[in-house]
Design a protein around this motif. Sequence first.
Motif, short mmCIF file in Angstrom:
data_model
loop_
_atom_site.label_atom_id
_atom_site.label_comp_id
_atom_site.label_asym_id
_atom_site.label_seq_id
_atom_site.Cartn_x
_atom_site.Cartn_y
_atom_site.Cartn_z
N GLN B 1 -50.22 15.04 -24.47
CA GLN B 1 -49.17 14.47 -25.30
C GLN B 1 -47.82 14.97 -24.80
O GLN B 1 -47.65 16.15 -24.54
CB GLN B 1 -49.37 14.86 -26.75
N VAL B 2 -46.88 14.06 -24.66
CA VAL B 2 -45.58 14.43 -24.13
C VAL B 2 -44.83 15.32 -25.11
O VAL B 2 -44.88 15.13 -26.31
CB VAL B 2 -44.78 13.15 -23.81
N GLN B 3 -44.16 16.32 -24.57
CA GLN B 3 -43.31 17.22 -25.35
C GLN B 3 -41.86 17.01 -24.91
O GLN B 3 -41.58 16.92 -23.72
CB GLN B 3 -43.71 18.67 -25.11
N VAL B 4 -40.98 16.92 -25.90
CA VAL B 4 -39.58 16.62 -25.63
C VAL B 4 -38.71 17.75 -26.16
O VAL B 4 -38.92 18.22 -27.29
CB VAL B 4 -39.17 15.28 -26.31
N GLN B 5 -37.74 18.19 -25.37
CA GLN B 5 -36.92 19.31 -25.78
C GLN B 5 -35.47 19.08 -25.37
O GLN B 5 -35.19 18.82 -24.20
CB GLN B 5 -37.41 20.60 -25.13
N GLU B 6 -34.56 19.19 -26.33
CA GLU B 6 -33.13 19.08 -26.06
C GLU B 6 -32.55 20.48 -25.83
O GLU B 6 -33.00 21.45 -26.44
CB GLU B 6 -32.39 18.41 -27.22
N SER B 7 -31.51 20.54 -24.99
CA SER B 7 -30.83 21.82 -24.77
C SER B 7 -29.37 21.55 -24.47
O SER B 7 -28.99 20.45 -24.04
CB SER B 7 -31.49 22.59 -23.63
N GLY B 8 -28.58 22.61 -24.68
CA GLY B 8 -27.15 22.51 -24.41
C GLY B 8 -26.36 23.37 -25.37
O GLY B 8 -26.94 24.03 -26.25
N PRO B 9 -25.04 23.40 -25.22
CA PRO B 9 -24.21 24.22 -26.10
C PRO B 9 -24.19 23.69 -27.52
O PRO B 9 -24.15 22.48 -27.75
CB PRO B 9 -22.83 24.15 -25.44
N GLY B 10 -24.19 24.61 -28.48
CA GLY B 10 -24.15 24.21 -29.87
C GLY B 10 -22.74 24.06 -30.41
O GLY B 10 -22.56 23.55 -31.52
N LEU B 11 -21.76 24.48 -29.64
CA LEU B 11 -20.36 24.40 -30.07
C LEU B 11 -19.52 23.80 -28.95
O LEU B 11 -19.59 24.27 -27.80
CB LEU B 11 -19.84 25.79 -30.44
N VAL B 12 -18.76 22.79 -29.27
CA VAL B 12 -17.88 22.14 -28.31
C VAL B 12 -16.49 22.03 -28.94
O VAL B 12 -16.37 21.71 -30.13
CB VAL B 12 -18.41 20.73 -27.93
N ARG B 13 -15.48 22.28 -28.14
CA ARG B 13 -14.11 22.21 -28.67
C ARG B 13 -13.62 20.76 -28.69
O ARG B 13 -14.00 19.94 -27.83
CB ARG B 13 -13.19 23.06 -27.83
N PRO B 14 -12.78 20.45 -29.66
CA PRO B 14 -12.23 19.08 -29.72
C PRO B 14 -11.55 18.70 -28.41
O PRO B 14 -10.93 19.54 -27.76
CB PRO B 14 -11.21 19.18 -30.86
N SER B 15 -11.70 17.45 -28.03
CA SER B 15 -11.14 16.81 -26.82
C SER B 15 -11.96 17.13 -25.57
O SER B 15 -11.71 16.52 -24.52
CB SER B 15 -9.67 17.18 -26.59
N GLU B 16 -12.93 18.04 -25.67
CA GLU B 16 -13.73 18.36 -24.51
C GLU B 16 -14.95 17.44 -24.42
O GLU B 16 -15.10 16.52 -25.22
CB GLU B 16 -14.13 19.83 -24.54
N THR B 17 -15.80 17.69 -23.41
CA THR B 17 -16.97 16.85 -23.18
C THR B 17 -18.24 17.55 -23.62
O THR B 17 -18.50 18.70 -23.25
CB THR B 17 -17.08 16.48 -21.69
N LEU B 18 -19.00 16.86 -24.44
CA LEU B 18 -20.30 17.34 -24.90
C LEU B 18 -21.33 16.98 -23.83
O LEU B 18 -21.40 15.83 -23.40
CB LEU B 18 -20.62 16.65 -26.23
N SER B 19 -22.11 17.98 -23.41
CA SER B 19 -23.15 17.74 -22.40
C SER B 19 -24.49 18.29 -22.89
O SER B 19 -24.60 19.48 -23.19
CB SER B 19 -22.78 18.42 -21.08
N LEU B 20 -25.48 17.43 -22.95
CA LEU B 20 -26.82 17.83 -23.39
C LEU B 20 -27.86 17.37 -22.38
O LEU B 20 -27.66 16.38 -21.67
CB LEU B 20 -27.15 17.23 -24.75
N THR B 21 -28.97 18.10 -22.35
CA THR B 21 -30.07 17.76 -21.46
C THR B 21 -31.36 17.65 -22.26
O THR B 21 -31.60 18.44 -23.18
CB THR B 21 -30.26 18.81 -20.36
N CYS B 22 -32.15 16.66 -21.92
CA CYS B 22 -33.47 16.46 -22.52
C CYS B 22 -34.51 16.68 -21.44
O CYS B 22 -34.42 16.08 -20.36
CB CYS B 22 -33.56 15.04 -23.08
N THR B 23 -35.47 17.55 -21.72
CA THR B 23 -36.53 17.85 -20.76
C THR B 23 -37.86 17.42 -21.35
O THR B 23 -38.15 17.67 -22.52
CB THR B 23 -36.56 19.34 -20.44
N VAL B 24 -38.67 16.79 -20.51
CA VAL B 24 -39.97 16.29 -20.96
C VAL B 24 -41.09 16.99 -20.19
O VAL B 24 -40.99 17.17 -18.97
CB VAL B 24 -40.05 14.76 -20.76
#
Lengths: 113, 120
Positions: B1-24
Amino acid sequence: EIVMTQSPDSLAVSLGARATINCKSSQSVLLRGNNKHQVAWYQQKPGHPPKLLIYWASTRESGVPDRFSGSGSGTDFTLTISSLQAEDVAVYFCQQYFGTPLTFGGGTKVEIK
Amino acid sequence: QVQVQESGPGLVRPSETLSLTCTVSGGSMSDDYWTWIRQPAGRGLEWIGRAFFTGTTNYNPSLKTRVALSLDAPKNEFSLRLASVTASDTGIYYCARDQGLAVPRWLDAWGQGILVTVSS
């Protein structure tokens, strides 16, 4: 964008009783190619991601108890829990996949009376 | 069964770029479309978009000017970048598998989600 409107916002049902959740789409979501409605239902328990229950409006996902059933046609759809169990306390969402963007209903919170 | 996991910073400052990764794990990301969904606290679900390993993407028009999705099949990684964030981008971000190919359908495998807060 297709708007999905759920009702009620919340309902309290006695253990063993029936729970009925409604979802109305702003336009038809019928796929004429297979004559199936493009509606899915999800269950979300606190602190957990949504879990797929139903797709094609009435097809139960593998492993989902048969007390969960979906029905409907046109623009009106229903999720029924035939005999509410304690573990069914959750928020339930409908979703349409007839067009993009995919859109969800606002959710219905089911509690025990 | 596939397992899915998100990762990345939990805090981002206004006007900046949110970057997240999903690993399967337990499956290949090259077989399916993969999707990002977000959920503001106590509220409903919003579809951000989806991507296939070929580079084909579909975006929510409400976010299209700020979002970029990419899928690296050999690494089994699916990435989200959301530019110029504001407080209204705060919420839980989910990665999920889309059972549709030519067109989106239902989402049958979800990660646990990652809470992202936009704040200075």
